[in-house]
Scaffold this active site. Structure first.
Site, PDB file in Angstrom:
ATOM      1  N   LYS A   4       0.839  -1.205   0.000  1.00 29.84           N
ATOM      2  CA  LYS A   4       0.000   0.000   0.000  1.00 29.84           C
ATOM      3  C   LYS A   4       0.873   1.254   0.000  1.00 29.84           C
ATOM      4  O   LYS A   4       0.503   2.273  -0.592  1.00 29.84           O
ATOM      5  CB  LYS A   4      -0.929  -0.004   1.218  1.00 29.84           C
ATOM      6  CG  LYS A   4      -1.924  -1.158   1.255  1.00 29.84           C
ATOM      7  CD  LYS A   4      -2.827  -1.050   2.460  1.00 29.84           C
ATOM      8  CE  LYS A   4      -3.735  -2.263   2.588  1.00 29.84           C
ATOM      9  NZ  LYS A   4      -2.989  -3.476   2.971  1.00 29.84           N
ATOM     10  N   ASP A  56      -3.581   1.225   8.483  1.00 26.42           N
ATOM     11  CA  ASP A  56      -3.948  -0.180   8.277  1.00 26.42           C
ATOM     12  C   ASP A  56      -3.256  -0.977   9.386  1.00 26.42           C
ATOM     13  O   ASP A  56      -2.239  -1.624   9.153  1.00 26.42           O
ATOM     14  CB  ASP A  56      -3.500  -0.638   6.887  1.00 26.42           C
ATOM     15  CG  ASP A  56      -3.983  -2.037   6.560  1.00 26.42           C
ATOM     16  OD1 ASP A  56      -5.201  -2.261   6.623  1.00 26.42           O
ATOM     17  OD2 ASP A  56      -3.148  -2.913   6.263  1.00 26.42           O
ATOM     18  N   CYS A  75      -7.946  -5.983   7.345  1.00 29.68           N
ATOM     19  CA  CYS A  75      -8.276  -7.196   6.590  1.00 29.68           C
ATOM     20  C   CYS A  75      -8.985  -8.158   7.535  1.00 29.68           C
ATOM     21  O   CYS A  75      -8.669  -9.344   7.615  1.00 29.68           O
ATOM     22  CB  CYS A  75      -7.034  -7.824   5.960  1.00 29.68           C
ATOM     23  SG  CYS A  75      -5.658  -8.093   7.088  1.00 29.68           S
TER      24      CYS A  75
END
Length: 498
Positions: free
Chosen positions: A261, A326, A388
């Site tokens: 990312k 994240d 995730c």
């Protein structure tokens, strides 16, 4: 580690080989080459297995099975991957048989991962291995190990070993997604190259993303090894696109490793501006550094340290405009892709409700703290929070808990990819702005929340593809190595690679 056997050298030239004896010599050379390859593959598999099992035992994995196997240090990736997966699949049986035989109660305990891999290979794989001390040990014990295995099956009242393996099934095949690294090459050039050997389609939602048939293996393709394309899932690529940083902005990737990312952000920014990529774990920071080097991005600074220790009042961060957060999560949305069903902890987790386990609750507490910290940067315009995970505790509950703080700081929830059908769980007003992906969609299980500061005119709509930063086609020079301290963070913990 003893070297694999080599062919003895002829001390006298002897007669030239005739047509009758050339063929046996070629077969012998082929067998020797295969045995050497198997010898090294077992040791590479043992090294990966050691890291996998230690990470699983401590719940501090430095990477998934796939990421560890496909790291630059592993040479025979295909054989290593097969050995690691199969050894993990048979691991409970291998432990039982080896414990009964007493092999692991001796000096071989220090090489237990290699013993596991070799025992699998001899009992269930190739059936024979002649090189290496561990191989010789297992071959000497092969008869007694098979007898122990037969008795084990008889006690469990099964006719074959496969009946003992349990229900460990792999994920359903998904298309192979790849992201074109527009810092190095154009999407059209990649399509032209791959169309020679594969059927290639453009993704209809994520810019510079290509779709290939399931099972397509490109790990050794020059486009991948040269960093011109990245093997990255569609849902993972949606995260950076949702943040939509502008060229020239100062951006933070708060928990950056392994870096896919991060380098995607660099491509979206056309290599302009700067990205501070934070990673606390030292080993994962090395992986991040390798990813950045491979991408060719020259606007990324890697910080081996804790994002939470950044002082938001420090003048160095007065111009940070966007943050991608994240953070560490349960990984429940990609457990199948990560092959977590092969890990010893998987069966333990299934005994409880994983969504409310103590581990998930601890992760959720950390995620709330990290998101609150991210929202507190003074000049921030956009924040993306992503996981995730499929668990509400790590997704909607985290966002809902920080909404009062976000509102007080002038932020509101925006709607990334408004055309996407699957939104957040309806557990609070405004959850329709959130985005979820699911294995039912043929993707990994991801969650994305986009915060936009209202007073800077942030829109609640996802920018169109036309508004996405266009690619830069010229080659970006590789960054020089170097290490220096980063003054605005705790020096004992933080190191900046440039």
């Amino acid at each position: 580690m003893p070297p694999p056997p080599q062919q003895p050298k002829n001390r006298s030239p002897g007669p030239a080989p005739t047509g009758e004896n050339r063929r046996p010599q070629r077969r012998m050379a082929s067998r020797d080459a295969a045995e050497r390859a198997a010898f090294f593959a077992r040791r590479e598999a043992a090294a990966v297995l050691r890291r996998v099992l230690r990470g699983d035992a401590t719940r501090r994995a430095v990477g998934s099975i796939k990421s560890l196997v496909y790291s630059p240090t592993v040479r025979n990736k295909r054989a290593t991957f097969a050995l690691v997966c199969q050894t993990l699949k048979y691991l409970p049986i291998l432990k039982e048989v080896l414990t009964s035989s007493g092999i692991l109660n001796s000096k071989w305990k220090k090489q237990e991962e290699l013993v596991y891999v070799t025992t699998y290979d001899i009992l269930f794989g190739q059936g024979i291995a002649v090189s290496g001390s561990v191989e010789q040990l297992v071959m000497l014990q092969k008869g007694s190990l098979r007898t122990t295995l037969d008795k084990f099956c008889a006690r469990r009242k099964v006719s074959c070993v496969e009946d003992l393996l349990g229900n460990k099934t792999a994920a359903k095949p998904k298309p192979r997604f790849l992201r074109v690294n527009t810092l190095k090459i154009t999407t059209e050039s990649v399509i032209e190259e791959l169309n020679k050997i594969h059927m290639v389609d453009k993704d209809d939602m994520v810019p510079d993303m290509l779709v290939l048939p399931p099972g397509t293996d490109l790990h050794n393709h020059p486009l991948v090894t040269d960093g011109k394309v990245f093997l990255q899932g569609r849902a993972s690529c949606m995260v950076a696109v949702a943040l939509c940083p502008k060229p020239g902005w100062k951006v933070i990737d708060a928990c950056a490793a392994p870096g896919n990312k991060t380098v995607h952000l660099a491509a979206l920014m056309n290599g302009e501006g700067s990205i501070i990529a934070c990673e606390l774990n030292k080993e994962r920071a090395k992986t991040l550094q390798h990813t950045v080097r491979r991408s060719g991005a020259n606007n990324i600074q890697i910080v081996n340290g804790d994002f939470l220790e950044i002082d938001t009042n420090d003048p160095s961060y007065a111009e940070v405009r966007a943050i991608l957060l994240d953070p560490s999560c349960s990984g429940s949305g990609i457990s199948a892709e990560r092959l977590d069903y092969l890990l010893p902890s998987h069966s333990r987790d299934n005994q409880d409700d994983a969504s409310t386990s103590s581990r998930v609750m601890k992760l959720s507490a950390f995620q709330k703290k990290a998101l609150s910290h991210a929202l507190s940067f003074p000049s921030l315009e956009r924040v993306v929070y992503s996981t995730c995970s499929i668990h509400q505790a790590e997704n909607e509950d985290v966002v809902n808990s920080v909404l009062p703080l976000a509102t007080s700081l002038g932020f509101e929830l925006a709607t990334p990819f408004p055309q996407w059908h699957r939104r957040g769980l309806p557990v609070f007003q405004g959850s329709e702005h959130l985005l979820r992906t699911d294995p039912e969609d043929g993707l990994e299980g991801f969650f994305i929340a986009l915060f936009v500061r209202k007073e800077v005119g942030g829109t609640s709509e996802e920018p169109s593809e036309d508004a996405t930063v266009k690619v830069r086609t010229k080659q970006v020079r590789r960054r020089r190595n170097g290490v220096r301290a980063f003054s605005s963070l705790r020096l004992s913990r933080m190191i900046l690679w440039r």
